[in-house]
Motif scaffolding. Sequence first.
Motif, PDB file in Angstrom:
ATOM      1  N   LEU A  52      19.314  21.274  16.645  1.00 40.57           N
ATOM      2  CA  LEU A  52      20.714  20.910  16.395  1.00 40.57           C
ATOM      3  C   LEU A  52      20.843  19.478  15.890  1.00 40.57           C
ATOM      4  CD1 LEU A  52      23.751  21.651  16.605  1.00 40.57           C
ATOM      5  CD2 LEU A  52      23.677  20.827  18.969  1.00 40.57           C
ATOM      6  N   PHE A  53      19.973  18.580  16.351  1.00 42.53           N
ATOM      7  CA  PHE A  53      20.067  17.167  15.972  1.00 42.53           C
ATOM      8  C   PHE A  53      19.757  16.930  14.493  1.00 42.53           C
ATOM      9  CE2 PHE A  53      19.296  17.077  20.561  1.00 42.53           C
ATOM     10  CZ  PHE A  53      20.324  16.244  20.971  1.00 42.53           C
ATOM     11  N   PHE A  54      19.140  17.912  13.835  1.00 45.57           N
ATOM     12  CA  PHE A  54      18.815  17.780  12.416  1.00 45.57           C
ATOM     13  C   PHE A  54      19.919  18.332  11.511  1.00 45.57           C
ATOM     14  CE2 PHE A  54      14.749  17.756  14.601  1.00 45.57           C
ATOM     15  CZ  PHE A  54      14.096  16.699  13.994  1.00 45.57           C
ATOM     16  N   GLY A  59      23.043  18.853   6.257  1.00 45.54           N
ATOM     17  CA  GLY A  59      24.290  18.652   5.532  1.00 45.54           C
ATOM     18  C   GLY A  59      24.087  17.818   4.278  1.00 45.54           C
ATOM     19  N   VAL A  60      23.298  16.766   4.401  1.00 42.93           N
ATOM     20  CA  VAL A  60      22.999  15.902   3.246  1.00 42.93           C
ATOM     21  C   VAL A  60      22.222  16.684   2.186  1.00 42.93           C
ATOM     22  CG1 VAL A  60      21.733  13.861   2.483  1.00 42.93           C
ATOM     23  CG2 VAL A  60      23.078  13.780   4.597  1.00 42.93           C
ATOM     24  N   LEU A  61      21.216  17.438   2.608  1.00 41.17           N
ATOM     25  CA  LEU A  61      20.417  18.229   1.670  1.00 41.17           C
ATOM     26  C   LEU A  61      21.278  19.263   0.957  1.00 41.17           C
ATOM     27  CD1 LEU A  61      17.656  19.034   0.490  1.00 41.17           C
ATOM     28  CD2 LEU A  61      17.372  20.574   2.461  1.00 41.17           C
ATOM     29  N   PHE A 108      19.606  25.435  12.086  1.00 42.03           N
ATOM     30  CA  PHE A 108      19.924  24.135  12.676  1.00 42.03           C
ATOM     31  C   PHE A 108      21.235  24.118  13.461  1.00 42.03           C
ATOM     32  CE2 PHE A 108      16.924  23.078   9.268  1.00 42.03           C
ATOM     33  CZ  PHE A 108      15.985  22.368  10.009  1.00 42.03           C
ATOM     34  N   GLY A 109      21.845  25.287  13.663  1.00 43.71           N
ATOM     35  CA  GLY A 109      22.919  25.378  14.631  1.00 43.71           C
ATOM     36  C   GLY A 109      24.342  25.313  14.134  1.00 43.71           C
ATOM     37  N   ALA A 110      24.587  25.424  12.819  1.00 41.76           N
ATOM     38  CA  ALA A 110      25.970  25.462  12.339  1.00 41.76           C
ATOM     39  C   ALA A 110      26.629  26.753  12.812  1.00 41.76           C
ATOM     40  CB  ALA A 110      26.011  25.379  10.818  1.00 41.76           C
ATOM     41  N   SER A 111      27.899  26.675  13.131  1.00 40.91           N
ATOM     42  CA  SER A 111      28.643  27.852  13.597  1.00 40.91           C
ATOM     43  C   SER A 111      29.255  28.553  12.386  1.00 40.91           C
ATOM     44  CB  SER A 111      29.743  27.422  14.585  1.00 40.91           C
ATOM     45  OG  SER A 111      30.494  28.533  15.005  1.00 40.91           O
ATOM     46  N   THR A 259      30.096  14.433   8.647  1.00 44.50           N
ATOM     47  CA  THR A 259      30.721  15.685   9.102  1.00 44.50           C
ATOM     48  C   THR A 259      29.737  16.541   9.887  1.00 44.50           C
ATOM     49  OG1 THR A 259      30.251  16.708   6.936  1.00 44.50           O
ATOM     50  CG2 THR A 259      32.430  15.730   7.257  1.00 44.50           C
ATOM     51  N   GLY A 260      28.474  16.524   9.491  1.00 46.82           N
ATOM     52  CA  GLY A 260      27.453  17.227  10.260  1.00 46.82           C
ATOM     53  C   GLY A 260      27.280  16.604  11.630  1.00 46.82           C
TER      54      GLY A 260
END
Length: 426
Positions: A52-54, A59-61, A108-111, A259-260
């Motif tokens: 999750l911390f990544f 988001g940047v990528l 990476f845990g986005a909902s 935002t991430g």
Amino acid sequence: MFEKAVVKMVKESGIFYGAVFIVALITGTVSHFLLAGLAWVGSFRDSHAYLLFFLPILGVLTAYIYQNYGKGADKGNNLIIESIQKEARVPVRMGFFTFIFTILSHLFGASVGREGSAVQIGGVVSNKLGLQLKLNKKNRKLLIHAGISAGFASIFGTPLAGAFFGMEMAYIGKIERNALLACFTAAYVGNFTALIWGTSHSHYHIEELTNITPRFILVFIVASIAFGLAGRLFAYLTHSFKKFYHQALPHFLIRAFVTGAIVVILMLLLQGEKYEGLSLWMIKDAFLGLASVKQALFKLLFTSLSLGAGFQGGEVTPLFDIGSALGSGIATSFQLSPSLFAAIGMICVFGCAANAPLTTIMLGIDLFGAKMLPFYVASAFISYFISGHQGIYTSQLIVRPKSVLLKKHVGYRLSEIPKKGASNEN
């Protein structure tokens, strides 16, 4: 002369329906591997919480790739809709990007959901094949409708709903009846293809109703209104977060990281890690009467934040989660059986957010059978009316308003509706 015309028509029809089969076969295959990939990364993420911390780095990528190589692909399903309405060009790379970044968003845990990728891939394949085969304008549009149907049907195992979704997605108050045969063909072939590959889907059961009382009817109406408001709130928050982020953080890479990070921080502060990814546990709990309105609101918040931040995936599965939990929570609060309310909430929160009432009804039949059809119909149209001209697909064109009070919006896309006090002239 007549014979030549008949031969030409038969040849064009043969090429067109051959294209429909190809689109459905490809889309059904991709849907299978997308579902398999999501199942694997979901399991891996659950046992590696540190991923999750990544999320801000992803988001940047994501922002960098879409900004520099996307060529409009960041519009997602709205670009597919625009390719129907005004023949907007859809880059092939969009299909690859949405597949890869949907998998990564879940890892990476986005909902986020999953149907966005399937529908986009169906739209990409149909757009490209229509151009390659030099189909006329009408048939190219019909093929895109079919591609949408194949994507929706194969990702959820709902061919009847998929067929109608392909006809409803691009407009509000209009169903593209000319695409009926193509959409049904693509939906059933796409779903069958995914099943042949080994795809399986979850099934849920609605308990028998023993007594319909005035109290039950009143709670049912209140719940249907709540479903419409939830769908409206979901769409509003998702678009509002995205708009606010763009205004507050003009640089796209800084915006993507911040935002991430907001998603990560709020998940940690609110103990929201269980809302990562698809959160299918919510639907299971809802049918058992273990879900709550609070859980529905948390999922709504985290998904709106994730989509507003630009993570890929889609909205439909989270809307299923939200609706089923909301329905179950309302039912248990009034000591009513939760399964019917969970089922209706599941289909209706999605249906009003997507502005697709007929798809909503067919989804109920696909998922739960036709026994409770009157309840699907009643709740679908109550929630559809309550949700107003708000929706997850901002490129939808309003052909017929949801009420006479909204008649002034006819001819506008959702993103173009004038604000209060602005001119209503086209």
